[in-house]
Structure formats: structure tokens, C-alpha cells
Scaffold this active site. Sequence first.
Site, PDB file in Angstrom:
ATOM      1  N   LYS A  18      20.849 -15.477  13.954  1.00 38.80           N
ATOM      2  CA  LYS A  18      20.952 -14.988  15.328  1.00 38.80           C
ATOM      3  C   LYS A  18      19.556 -14.728  15.893  1.00 38.80           C
ATOM      4  O   LYS A  18      19.212 -15.190  16.979  1.00 38.80           O
ATOM      5  CB  LYS A  18      21.783 -13.701  15.344  1.00 38.80           C
ATOM      6  CG  LYS A  18      21.774 -12.957  16.658  1.00 38.80           C
ATOM      7  CD  LYS A  18      22.354 -11.556  16.478  1.00 38.80           C
ATOM      8  CE  LYS A  18      22.223 -10.720  17.724  1.00 38.80           C
ATOM      9  NZ  LYS A  18      23.077 -11.172  18.821  1.00 38.80           N
ATOM     10  N   CYS A 517      27.714 -11.728  17.436  1.00 39.03           N
ATOM     11  CA  CYS A 517      28.456 -11.213  16.292  1.00 39.03           C
ATOM     12  C   CYS A 517      29.168  -9.925  16.675  1.00 39.03           C
ATOM     13  O   CYS A 517      28.737  -9.232  17.580  1.00 39.03           O
ATOM     14  CB  CYS A 517      27.496 -10.908  15.148  1.00 39.03           C
ATOM     15  SG  CYS A 517      26.593 -12.358  14.597  1.00 39.03           S
ATOM     16  N   CYS A 645      42.025 -10.177  29.311  1.00 39.01           N
ATOM     17  CA  CYS A 645      40.863 -10.993  29.663  1.00 39.01           C
ATOM     18  C   CYS A 645      41.182 -12.478  29.698  1.00 39.01           C
ATOM     19  O   CYS A 645      40.316 -13.298  29.488  1.00 39.01           O
ATOM     20  CB  CYS A 645      39.766 -10.800  28.645  1.00 39.01           C
ATOM     21  SG  CYS A 645      39.301  -9.118  28.449  1.00 39.01           S
ATOM     22  N   GLU A 667      42.303 -12.189  33.928  1.00 38.34           N
ATOM     23  CA  GLU A 667      41.322 -13.212  34.281  1.00 38.34           C
ATOM     24  C   GLU A 667      42.051 -14.354  34.973  1.00 38.34           C
ATOM     25  O   GLU A 667      43.105 -14.778  34.533  1.00 38.34           O
ATOM     26  CB  GLU A 667      40.642 -13.694  32.996  1.00 38.34           C
ATOM     27  CG  GLU A 667      39.608 -14.779  33.149  1.00 38.34           C
ATOM     28  CD  GLU A 667      40.191 -16.182  33.130  1.00 38.34           C
ATOM     29  OE1 GLU A 667      39.766 -16.979  33.971  1.00 38.34           O
ATOM     30  OE2 GLU A 667      41.071 -16.440  32.317  1.00 38.34           O
ATOM     31  N   HIS A 696      31.559 -13.331  34.357  1.00 35.39           N
ATOM     32  CA  HIS A 696      30.740 -13.824  33.245  1.00 35.39           C
ATOM     33  C   HIS A 696      29.491 -14.532  33.747  1.00 35.39           C
ATOM     34  O   HIS A 696      28.670 -14.984  32.967  1.00 35.39           O
ATOM     35  CB  HIS A 696      31.559 -14.755  32.358  1.00 35.39           C
ATOM     36  CG  HIS A 696      32.775 -14.068  31.824  1.00 35.39           C
ATOM     37  ND1 HIS A 696      33.964 -14.054  32.510  1.00 35.39           N
ATOM     38  CD2 HIS A 696      32.967 -13.329  30.705  1.00 35.39           C
ATOM     39  CE1 HIS A 696      34.850 -13.346  31.814  1.00 35.39           C
ATOM     40  NE2 HIS A 696      34.271 -12.892  30.729  1.00 35.39           N
TER      41      HIS A 696
HETATM   42  N1  GLN Z   1      38.009  -1.596  30.729  1.00 37.36           N
HETATM   43  C1  GLN Z   1      37.179  -2.505  30.020  1.00 37.36           C
HETATM   44  C2  GLN Z   1      35.909  -2.802  30.819  1.00 37.36           C
HETATM   45  O1  GLN Z   1      35.974  -2.844  31.983  1.00 37.36           O
HETATM   46  C3  GLN Z   1      37.874  -3.793  29.743  1.00 37.36           C
HETATM   47  C4  GLN Z   1      37.025  -4.703  28.898  1.00 37.36           C
HETATM   48  C5  GLN Z   1      37.737  -5.969  28.512  1.00 37.36           C
HETATM   49  O2  GLN Z   1      38.738  -6.308  29.054  1.00 37.36           O
HETATM   50  N2  GLN Z   1      37.190  -6.695  27.573  1.00 37.36           N
HETATM   51  O3  GLN Z   1      34.855  -3.036  30.288  1.00 37.36           O
HETATM   52 ZN    ZN Z   2      38.722  -8.187  30.366  1.00 35.42          ZN
END
Ligand code: GLN
Ligand code: ZN
Length: 756
Positions: A18, A517, A645, A667, A696
Site C-alpha cells: 500500500k 485496507c 450504499c 445510492e 465519490h
Molecule cells: N451515516 C454514514 C455516513 O454518512 C453512512 C456511511 C455509509 O453508508 N457507508 O457516513
Molecule cells: Zn452509504
Amino acid sequence: MKTSVIGFPRIGRFRELKFASESFFKGEKTPEELLSAGKELRKQHWALQESDGIDFIPSNDFSFYDGMLDTAVMLNAVPKRYRELKLDGLHEYFAMARGYQGPNGDVKALAMKKWFNTNYHYLVPEIGDETEIRLNGSKALGEFSEAKSLGAVTKPVVIGPLTFLKLSRFTGAKRAADFVPDLIRAYSLLLEKLGALGAEWVQIDEPILVRDLDAADLALFRKLHTGILKAKGPVKVLLQTYFGDIRDCYKDAAALDFDGIGLDFVEGKESLSLVRKNGFPDGKVLFAGLLNGKNIWRNHYAKTLPVLRELQGGAKQVVIGTSCSLLHVPFTVESETKLAPACKKHFAFAAEKLRELTDLKKLASCKAPEGTDEYRANEALFRSVRHEENKALKAKIDALTERDFTRRPAFAEREKIQKASFRLPLLPTTTIGSFPQTSDVRANRSAYRKGRIPEEQYVEFNKRKIKECIELQEKIGLDVLVHGEFERNDMVEYFGEHLNGFLFTEKAWVQSYGTRCVKPPIIWGDISRRSPITVGYAKYAQSLTKKYVKGMLTGPVTILNWSFPREDIPLKESAFQIALAIREEVLDLEANGIRIIQIDEAALREKLPLRKADWHSEYLDWAIPAFRLVHSGVKPETQIHTHMCYSEFGDIIQDIDNMDADVITFEASRSDLSILSALNKAGFRTEVGPGVYDIHSPRVPPAAEIRAALQKMLQKIPKEKLWVNPDCGLKTRGYAETVPSLEHLVQAAREVRSGL
Ligand code: GLN
Ligand code: ZN
């Protein structure tokens, strides 16, 4: 009796790969320096396996990013947009892995997906009509020769052609079947070349075979491997499978000319009965995956040995191994300096599993293994009481009835009560929870953890951040606010640290993708809540505003799925324990005036069993109830949100609805929104907030773009049920893009709202 390793962690004992890769990305290391860091790691990993006496040591299991990407390169499946960058091999490789933005152009990375039922992600190869599959890369050959020059004749590992085809994305009109002749040629040539270099065995990984296969898949499997095996020459070929059993193709695999078949007896529920029922083909070697390659507990020899014996009775030659590549466990327990020895001795990470394989090899050839030191020490370990059972908790779980899983009144009635009580505008705007984790936020947490600042100062800082965050959200004009999650490092670790029953490691990293990781906590014992976890900050945040601030929790399925689970009780039991702990938190939040509570289930989909027949019986039948148990005790006027997500839940829509949350955010900005049609068709009752922009990427979405997305959503979702929010939490973003993005989101929602 021999031992075999399917694959070894590549990242290094201390994540050396890494750090080397990341400094290469920053331009601080030359390509030569990165290549030699890789070489050094391979050398160490082979030496370690040799010193433990492993008979079949893998090569080409190493990767600078991902094995699927390596396979695409090996097969010349590099999409045109990357070739056109005209970069050298290493830079072209990383352009596919991470995207490229520079003097030679601007291209996005290949898509990334979860590797079967693990938290490891592979890069999705793209195969177009112009793709010319042929043996191109020489990585497998190079690494074999490299090991040989160090004195080890290794077993080269490659991902098989069926798995490659089934996991690739076809961008043109051609389909998998169109590439069969070329693939046969490429793999045949590979075997020939490896044979010429002196390879005795080659391992072809076909994990796809543990999935549900239809007749076309089976035909493809037979065709590909019949073709390849015809040309194998002196090399012996091992068909390696993992993550389940190969019930759909066991007979086919047995009939083909493989020299060895690798079966998973840990996750493969039917592996043993397949061997019992059909026998194991004469003349082939059985590579028996008997040690769990995914979990970190010591193997129980008294349970493994009888199975091994039985298999030895059925197959002429048995090689013992782990159930899958050791990529999915941390490197070594030795690096843990803070765990009590009494705990440590129960763990076997990758390095320790090598020793277990050697132990078992020895025990299997013993007339009376029960008398050996290895066996006795192992028995003592499993006889010792690891932790006190929480009897009260057990009784509580045993006494749960349907009522405890059922929120009242039913959804439709609650929805009415909540609409009347919250009086939110149509298309309410909100965020998913976290706000940017700027360096001061991380520094504050780290200083507190290291004991450099007193708790008071730590909390004061967080409160100041919360206040700023509330003010910012009010200024932007969001309808439902959050506190920002500044106190949280990670959504699972944070809760784990506040619950009884978890252990945390220092160096137990597992590769998630590329250089990223994760360090999953270990569920050591019965889980219970010590004291309120989030109530303090939640109450404080709510005290600052007249708007509603969401309480923010991680759900039981996600906490369980992102930890190393216990093996001494069923997953369901741990899930219910966590659910009861989080339930106490939910009720405390409610009692303290928090009216909207979000319970994130980011990892719910991840552990959906690979075979459809197991979806409910093995998983959803307890996972969905675990979530319901968390929130069934709240009043009708308390609103429960959940967040995921991903939007790939089209095949389990009913189950998601049955979680019985009031609102679900997920998402959607990168997906094609086909999920909305599916929700519509299924009569989904839960209110929904499909993410309107991708968090992202640092890109700021224009308001018009969000408006268009909302308009599209409104064609499928009744206006009374639609929420407006980003895709996920904002913690990885900066304020520079977060503020304008949220302003655009609010503006778009207002504009669309005014037209309703
Ligand atoms: N509540 C979390 C955040 O907003 C949700 C994170 C996630 O869904 N991975 O960071
Ligand atoms: Zn999320």
C-alpha cells in the site's frame, strides 16, 4: 498427504505494498522502485510458506492492484480508451485501476464490484467487439521464474476463463460464447509456456462455479475447459473452486480431464455430500479446503481430522488447504501487541494458518493423533472457556416473540401520523450523516486516542464542529439535519468500541481494493451495550435548532458483516445480540427527544448468499428481523430511516420493504435508475431518497442536473414518498465541493417542489 495454499495476502505484513504504491502514485517512487517492492514482498511470502513446509506454494497470486485486472491484461482485454493514452505498461495498468487525468488524457477507472460474498472488490473487465483475446501479459510466467530462481517450484494461479467471462462487462454486440476459441488458445498457450518453464501444477480458479449455473453456463464451462485441457501437455491442472460448493457442475468437473479439483468444505454446504454421493473421480487429486480462509479463528483439529479421514477414504490423493485464498484474512497475529495472550491464542491469521496446515498434515499421517502435542494443545484451546456466557441476554433472545419484531401501527397509518406531526415540505431535503472529515477533525480524534488531550477538550471540539455543521445546514436550507459524525472514525468500529463483546486489532488489515485496507473488529463474546453511545451529541445537536436532527446509528447486520464473526454460535444469534444493543440506543434517543433516527445498513446486501435457494433460509430470514428488532419499540410518531450504499436490491425489494423503515435512502446517481421502475412495479411502500448526486467524486453537480434527476424520479415515485439527498455520507469530501453541491440540491428541490 500434502498441503496447498490457494493464495496469500499481497499487501504485506505492514501494508508495505500500500505504502509503496501510494508513494508511486504521488510520484515519490519510480516504477522500478515499486516493482522491486513487489518483488521483495513476493520473496518474503514465498520464504514464509517454504519455511512452514507448504507443498503447493502459489505464484501469480500477487497483484499490484487486483487479480481480475491482471487477468484482463494477461488476455489483452485492455479497453481502447486506456490504450489511447499511450502510457507504459505500469501506468496503463493503474489508469484502468484508478482512472487517469494528465497530459495524455482524461479517463475514468474500470468499474469495481464486490468479489462474491467478500468485502474485496475486483475491477470489472470490459470486453468489446474489437477486443482481441490472446495471451499477452507475461506476469504469470515472470513470477513463476522469479520464484524458481529463488529455489521454489510454485503452482502458478490464474483466474479461469469462465469466471473471467461471467464477471466481465460486454460493451458491444458480442457475447461470452464469441470469445471461446480465443480464450482456449490463450489459456492453452499459457499452460504450454508454464510447462516449458518447469511448472508441474497450474491452479485455475473458477469460483463462479459455486453460483447457480444454468445449462448455457455449464455448456460454456465444458467447452472452455475441454479445449484448454486438450493442450495441457505435461502440466497438471487444478480446477480450484471456493466460497461454496459446486453442486451444479460436480459431475462435469469430475468428467473433465483435470488432474486435481479444489473443493471448499467450509462454505460449501454440500461439498461433503457431493463426494459421498458421487464419489471422487479416480486418478484425480482432491484439494480439500478444510480451514476457513475467511475467518480468523484457530481450526478445531478434532473436527477437521475425521472429515479429512473420510475424504482420504474416498479419494486416492488428498491435499489439505484453506477454503479460499488467504487474501481475506490479516497477515499475522504476531503483529498484535495489545491483545491479551489469552485471546491471541485463539486466532489464526494467514501466517498461523500455514502452521495449522502443517500440523494437520502431520496429524493426518499419525496412527494416534490424539496423543500428539499439537492435538492436545488444540483440544485444550477449544475446551477452555473463552468468555462468560451472558445468560440473561440469551434468555431475552430466546423469549423474543413475533411482537418484538413488529412495529405498530402498520406502515400506512404511521405514515399519516408522521406527515401530520412533522409537517415537512414535499421532497424534504437531507444528507446521509457525515460531513467532511477535515484534518482538524481527524487530529482531534487522534490526539484524544493517544491521550494527548483530555476528554473535555475532545468533546468541546466536537461540539464546536457540530454547532458549525448545524449552522451551515440551516444556512443552506436543508430540511432534516444531521450532526455530522465528527466523533466517528468508522461506522462499525465506533459502535464496536462502545459495546461489550468486541476486540480490536492494531495491524490486522485486510485488502478491500487496491491500496485500500480495512481492519474489521473481532466479535469475541456476547454483545451488549454498556451505556448510551450517541445520545449526548445527538441531544446537543438537536438543542441547537428547531429543525429535526436525525439520530445516526449503524444497523446490526452491517456491524456483523463488517466484523470477523464468532464460529461458536450462529450468525443469527450475534445479529440479535447486536440488534438488542442498538435497540436500547434507539429507545434512548427517542426518550431524549430525537424524532428521526437513521439506522444504516450499508453492508446488508453484501452477504446475500451466492445461491438463490439460500437467500432466505440462510440469511434474510434473520437479517431482516434483526433490523426490525432494532426499531420495533418506537412510537408511531418517531420516524425510522435506513441507508444503503447501493441500489442493487432489485431482486430483494420485498425484503427491503419488509425492514419496515419509514424512509430508505440509497445510492442511485451512478446507476441507471432502473431500480425506480422496479420499486414502482413492486408497490414499494417505504418512502425513498435515491441519491441525486455522486459523493465519490469531487465534482459539483449543477442544480439543473439535480432538477432533471428529480423530475425523472417523480415519474416513478409518488411525490409524497420522495426525499432529496446525496448518495452517501460526505466524510470523504471537502467543504469546497460539499457546500455548493448541497446548495444546488436545495435549490433544485425547491424549484421542483414549486411546480408540484
Ligand atoms: N451515516 C454514514 C455516513 O454518512 C453512512 C456511511 C455509509 O453508508 N457507508 O457516513
Ligand atoms: Zn452509504
